[in-house]
Scaffold this motif. Structure first.
Motif, short mmCIF file in Angstrom:
data_model
loop_
_atom_site.label_atom_id
_atom_site.label_comp_id
_atom_site.label_asym_id
_atom_site.label_seq_id
_atom_site.Cartn_x
_atom_site.Cartn_y
_atom_site.Cartn_z
N GLY A 49 11.34 7.88 2.36
CA GLY A 49 11.78 8.21 3.70
C GLY A 49 10.80 7.79 4.77
O GLY A 49 10.95 8.17 5.94
N GLN A 50 9.79 7.02 4.39
CA GLN A 50 8.82 6.46 5.33
C GLN A 50 8.75 4.95 5.15
O GLN A 50 8.98 4.44 4.06
N ASP A 51 8.44 4.24 6.22
CA ASP A 51 8.22 2.80 6.11
C ASP A 51 7.05 2.55 5.16
O ASP A 51 6.11 3.36 5.08
N VAL A 52 7.10 1.44 4.43
CA VAL A 52 6.01 1.12 3.51
C VAL A 52 5.56 -0.31 3.73
O VAL A 52 6.32 -1.18 4.17
N ALA A 53 4.30 -0.52 3.41
CA ALA A 53 3.72 -1.87 3.43
C ALA A 53 2.80 -1.97 2.22
O ALA A 53 2.01 -1.06 1.95
N ASP A 54 2.90 -3.04 1.49
CA ASP A 54 2.07 -3.24 0.31
C ASP A 54 2.11 -4.72 -0.03
O ASP A 54 2.77 -5.52 0.65
N LEU A 83 -12.94 -2.22 4.72
CA LEU A 83 -12.65 -0.79 4.57
C LEU A 83 -13.32 -0.20 3.35
O LEU A 83 -13.78 0.94 3.35
N VAL A 84 -13.39 -1.01 2.29
CA VAL A 84 -13.97 -0.58 1.02
C VAL A 84 -14.93 -1.66 0.56
O VAL A 84 -14.66 -2.86 0.71
N SER A 85 -16.05 -1.23 -0.01
CA SER A 85 -16.96 -2.19 -0.63
C SER A 85 -17.25 -1.75 -2.06
O SER A 85 -17.36 -0.55 -2.33
N SER A 124 -9.04 -6.35 -13.84
CA SER A 124 -9.14 -6.98 -12.53
C SER A 124 -9.34 -5.87 -11.51
O SER A 124 -8.54 -4.93 -11.44
N VAL A 125 -10.43 -5.97 -10.76
CA VAL A 125 -10.71 -5.01 -9.69
C VAL A 125 -10.33 -5.68 -8.37
O VAL A 125 -10.83 -6.77 -8.06
N ARG A 126 -9.45 -5.04 -7.59
CA ARG A 126 -8.87 -5.71 -6.43
C ARG A 126 -9.03 -4.88 -5.16
O ARG A 126 -8.86 -3.66 -5.17
N LEU A 127 -9.35 -5.58 -4.09
CA LEU A 127 -9.31 -5.02 -2.75
C LEU A 127 -8.34 -5.87 -1.92
O LEU A 127 -8.62 -7.05 -1.65
N TYR A 128 -7.21 -5.28 -1.54
CA TYR A 128 -6.26 -5.99 -0.71
C TYR A 128 -6.61 -5.80 0.77
O TYR A 128 -7.18 -4.78 1.17
N LYS A 129 -6.27 -6.78 1.55
CA LYS A 129 -6.55 -6.74 2.98
C LYS A 129 -5.87 -5.53 3.61
O LYS A 129 -4.67 -5.31 3.41
N GLY A 130 -6.65 -4.74 4.33
CA GLY A 130 -6.09 -3.61 5.06
C GLY A 130 -5.91 -2.34 4.25
O GLY A 130 -5.50 -1.31 4.80
N GLN A 131 -6.20 -2.37 2.96
CA GLN A 131 -6.00 -1.18 2.14
C GLN A 131 -7.33 -0.47 1.91
O GLN A 131 -8.37 -1.10 1.71
N LYS A 132 -7.26 0.85 1.88
CA LYS A 132 -8.47 1.67 1.85
C LYS A 132 -8.80 2.19 0.47
O LYS A 132 -9.56 3.15 0.33
#
Length: 998
Positions: free
Chosen positions: A498-503, A595-597, A686-694
């Motif tokens: 019921g909420q907009d999502v982005a991924d 956002l994350v390192s 695989s350890v991943r950091l996507y752009k904009g994700q915290k």
């Protein structure tokens, strides 16, 4: 009342029954429920004999084999004959009673009966002599099941009973006699379904011992502190499991002597038989607070020749009650769990309360049933994914106005069956596990047909035919024939939230030159990475030609869909290509998306530091994969580790990398940064950091687990932080409440522990976290399936990922948990963890919302793009939403389902608990204008299972040590404005009537 089951029943009746003359229905006086109970005699020990059969919906045999009685070489069990025989014997004597539980079996049997037999059964139900207890499609597991699926499977069973028999079939008591530990959230859901009580057969042997001494086998379970009285539930632990007293099993499969009561015969044995029974009754009665004793008379798949049971029970009752004339104070009677509960309630005494749960469960000091928290991880994930898809399936059935009950039922049936305590738990034989997977596959196919039909109605702007959608069920291992072979295609994603999502999405492709356009036809940033070796070695990918993965971000409106266009890029543009950097020996490196390192050690290559850059919070986070050797069965009293039991041979696990420097490749691009690491030939990540994700995503791949050394192994991942959590950690209950756990501790008894690892494992359904006791810092791990885990040392969290074992654990399965893949070698399993570090309140907001997003991922489908995207956009909708605006951030649309013509079943839930920050406040949703296609005109609030108006619910009252009594009715509110307000952890269920907006 819902019409869904009536339609289903009609369909299958046509298929399974010949044309039969209809019988005129007689008017039957209804005396079901508590009003028809025999409460026994005052000042006597009233022994409530409960005739029952525990019928597993799959375990050693498949569901079909159990129903028909096939494969007697495995187990002599046939449910159809049990029901045939029981009904016949109940008709013989009006004093006899029987309870039945598993509606998945009863429904099959019911559809095969003649009208005259159905008339007889309805009369027995109306008279309360055939009573349905629990009423779910199955008796679900409580550790590895998600609350959404628990509710759905009970709703299916309840609807069958309600539509077929009416109010007399509504279960009043929950009956979880076989699951291997009991969940606080499960008890809360039962209370919200309107149950007056719960009985179960398994609790820790130390817990039971203490409760027998203190007469606390029965209690009021305060199951959800957020909901107060409405979620409290009277609960009782059965004295002897669910089996009959020793020596008194009268089934034809049992070896106990029958009662021979003809004095003229040489082997007359009445005195020798009833004497031990009376002794047993008096020994047991002193362990309870009232003069009532519930005695189960039956066991697994018993009563296929019900006459052997009932004839001997008749004699037992007659000869023991006859002794009352000579001063005996024991009174036997045919009864049911609900009548026993009502009798106990009438005693009007004060009960103790319980606030924790019944995990973990052990039946002796070496046997902790904590292995099944992880057993069969692929099946666990398949069940979770199928539950996700079922939500989309029901939504599009509504929005497409399909009324496709048959196809919905196929998935509902398969998914409900999979919640059984020997299904998703992983405690079945291998052949049965495959059968559950095949059922889910058939259900998925049915739901895919619904999506195709709905899209054909919803998406075209003109009369143009919308192309058939293609579904890819193996994207988790980067295999999709459509994306690998088509040069240009569409991707349509439906968002069930019921909420907009982005991924971000990763699609397997065979070329490294693509361009992607969004729903607005504008190009969007992409990244292309090569497939890693770990993915290529998965045998289930045979036939794949993919060499790369195409990565891009999607955004989808709430309860809506978006279409993206993927085309081969013929230009020489290589901006989408990723930089792959092999890490040299001794070289430290880092991932950082602003956002994350995450820092990695130069000497070992292992993770060493994790930081939240926005909050300026850092911790030394080390990570490793390790294994426990499963304890072998060496004869005697050795307890092996297998499907049910987790028992490591050595409580110190072995590192899989064995101290060797990890092979690492660093990948950087404009969508994601990732590190691919090899811990061994059979463990990679695989350890991943996507752009904009915290948060960080960790995709692990484990298997085949080697067994050539003769040892079974249990694989864990350990996150070792610098946080001081003081041996305290938190795990979720079925995806909802968070429970505090402490090492080597149980809240209700002094714990004696000889298994320091297995005895401290708890079920993790969606999330686990630890908090620093000195700082406002929390480290959270979210999972994509149910797993077992613990925090055995300060700062640590370990979760079990995969198990491969070589010895049976002696709990009935009779084979080792040794799963293999399509190549005949050990099974390779892939999954994900999501790691988040932040302040406690912010972490809570994250894990509450993110867990829902992980569970309700968008549904993907593809089609050949045979026209220019601009022409497609002119012909078809590229974006659509069903609701005017997003739901509040703390509200989830739990259920949206057709419930008759112009009626919907809707559940809304508040996903936060009390005192978890600003989002713990009440939230209001207006249903009147929520949906764009519909105008809600009225609603009726129901109990959680949808089978009773909430205003008609009147639960039994109990007095406790806290001077508490249940209110007559709970949370009944007026709905003149069609506004629904939800308090923390509240789920509200409605049947709504609507008109269509033209």
């Amino acid at each position: 009342m819902a019409v869904f089951h009536a339609i289903i029943s009609l369909f299958f009746f046509i298929l399974t029954a010949s044309a039969l003359p209809r019988r005129t229905e007689e008017k039957i006086e209804t005396k079901c429920g508590y009003q028809n109970c025999n409460l026994g005699k005052d000042h006597m020990i009233n022994v409530h004999l409960v005739a029952h059969s525990h019928d597993d919906v799959g375990w050693l045999k498949t569901v079909d084999q159990y129903y028909y009685g096939a494969r007697k070489d495995i187990q002599n069990a046939a449910v159809q004959y049990i029901l045939d025989s029981v009904i016949k014997e109940l008709v013989e004597d009006p004093n006899r009673r029987f309870i039945y539980v598993e509606i998945a079996f009863f429904w099959r049997w019911w559809l095969e009966q003649t009208d005259s037999k159905k008339h007889v059964v309805k009369k027995l139900v109306d008279e309360g002599r055939l009573e349905f207890i629990l009423g779910g499609w199955c008796m679900n597991d409580e550790a590895t099941t998600h609350y959404s699926a628990i509710i759905d499977q009970h709703t299916l069973g309840f609807d069958m009973l309600s539509s077929t028999f009416g109010e007399c079939a509504r279960p009043r008591v929950a009956w979880q006699i076989d699951p291997f530990g009991h969940s606080k959230e499960m008890a809360s859901l039962f209370a919200q379904m309107g149950f007056d009580g719960l009985f179960f057969g398994r609790a820790d042997y130390q817990d039971i011992s203490k409760r027998k001494q203190t007469k606390e086998l029965e209690m009021v379970w305060k199951a959800n502190q957020n909901l107060g009285a409405s979620s409290d539930l009277f609960s009782g632990i059965l004295l002897h499991g669910y089996d009959p007293p020793p020596g008194f099993c009268f089934d034809e499969l049992c070896g106990d002597a029958p009662i021979m009561d003809n004095k003229r015969l040489q082997e007359y044995n009445v005195d020798n038989r009833i004497g031990p029974f009376l002794t047993w009754v008096k020994e047991q009665s002193v362990k309870l607070k009232t003069n009532h004793l519930l005695v189960t008379m039956g066991s697994d798949f018993q009563y296929s020749n019900a006459g052997t049971w009932f004839k001997n029970l008749d004699k037992l009752i007659y000869h023991i009650n006859k002794k009352q004339a000579n001063g005996s104070n024991v009174n036997l009677l045919y009864s049911t769990p609900s009548c026993y509960l009502y009798s106990v309630n009438k005693a009007n005494i004060t009960w103790s309360t319980k606030k924790d749960d019944f995990f973990p469960y052990a039946d002796n000091q070496y046997s902790f049933w904590t292995g099944y928290f992880t057993s069969r991880p692929s099946l666990k994930q398949y069940v979770r994914v199928s539950s996700n898809f079922f939500q989309t399936c029901r939504h599009l059935d509504v929005f497409g106005d399909l009324q496709n009950h048959i196809q919905i039922f196929k998935m509902w049936d398969a998914l409900s069956t999979a919640q059984h305590h020997d299904a998703v738990s992983g405690t079945e034989k291998q052949l049965v596990a495959k059968d559950y997977a095949l059922r889910l596959s058939a259900g998925t196919d049915a739901c895919q047909s619904i999506l195709n039909a709905a899209y054909k109605k919803m998406i075209p702007k003109t009369k143009a035919a919308f192309p058939d959608q293609i579904f890819c069920n193996l994207l988790n291992i980067s295999y999709c024939q459509a994306t690998e072979t088509m040069k240009q295609f569409t991707l349509t994603l439906y968002n069930p939230l019921g909420q907009d999502v982005a991924d971000y999405i990763r699609l397997p492709v065979s070329s490294n030159k693509f361009v992607v356009y969004g729903p607005n036809l504008k190009p969007i940033p992409i990244q292309i990475v090569s497939l890693d070796a770990a993915t290529k070695r998965i045998p289930e990918r045979e036939g794949s030609i993919a060499k790369y993965e195409l990565i891009f971000e999607y955004k989808i409106p709430a309860l809506g869909f978006s279409t993206f266009f993927v085309k081969t890029d013929k230009s020489e543009n290589n901006e989408a290509s990723s930089k792959e950097i092999p890490i040299k020996k001794g070289e430290a490196f880092e991932l950082n998306n602003g956002l994350v390192s995450i820092s990695f050690d130069g000497a070992t290559g292992a993770m060493k530091k994790f930081g939240n850059l926005k909050s300026n919070i850092f911790t030394n986070l080390k990570q490793d994969y390790l294994y426990y050797i499963g304890h072998p069965n060496r004869g005697g009293f050795d307890q092996a580790s297998n499907n049910y039991i987790f028992r490591p041979l050595d409580n110190t696990p072995t590192s899989i990398s064995n101290g060797e420097k990890l092979q690492s490749i660093l990948i950087k691009g404009n969508c994601v940064q990732e590190v691919r690491q090899v811990f061994s030939p059979w463990v990679t990540q695989s350890v991943r950091l996507y752009k904009g994700q915290k948060y960080a995503e960790i995709e692990w791949t484990v298997g085949p687990i080697p067994i050539d050394d003769g040892n079974g192994k249990e694989i864990i991942v350990r996150y070792d932080s610098g946080l001081n959590n003081n041996y305290t950690f938190y795990t979720d209950a079925n995806g909802r409440q968070m429970l505090e756990r402490r090492i080597n501790y149980r809240p209700t008894w002094p714990l004696y522990l000889t298994e320091p690892v297995a005895g401290n494992y708890f079920p993790i359904n969606t999330k686990m976290f630890i908090k620093d006791i000195n700082k406002d810092v929390q480290l959270t791990v979210l999972t994509d399936r149910s797993q077992g885990g613990s925090s055995l040392k300060p700062g640590q969290m370990e979760l079990m990922l995969h198990r491969r074992l070589l010895y049976d654990d002696g709990r009935g399965v009779g084979e080792p948990l040794n799963e293999v893949g399509v190549d005949g070698r050990g099974l390779i399993v892939r999954g994900k963890h999501y790691i988040y570090l932040d302040k406690v309140q912010t972490s809570t907001e994250f894990h509450r919302q993110q867990a829902i997003e992980i569970f309700l991922k968008p549904t993907l489908s593809f089609s050949q793009l045979n026209m220019h995207p601009q022409n497609w956009s002119s012909t078809f909708r590229t974006q659509w939403r069903a609701i005017q605006s997003q739901l509040p951030a703390n509200v989830n649309l739990l259920t949206l389902q057709q419930w008759g013509r112009h009626k919907l079943l809707i559940r809304l839930e508040h996903i936060f608990e009390k005192n978890e920050g600003p989002l713990s406040k009440p939230a209001t949703v207006s249903l009147k204008t929520l949906f764009i296609p519909y105008n809600v005109t009225s609603l009726e609030e129901m109990v959680l299972g949808g089978n009773l108006k909430l205003s008609d619910l009147h639960r039994l009252k109990w007095r406790t040590q806290e001077n508490f009594a249940f209110p007559d009715a709970v949370n009944v509110k007026t709905h003149d404005s069609l506004d629904v307000t939800l308090s923390p952890m509240e789920i509200r269920t409605f049947i709504v009537t609507f008109t269509e907006n033209k």
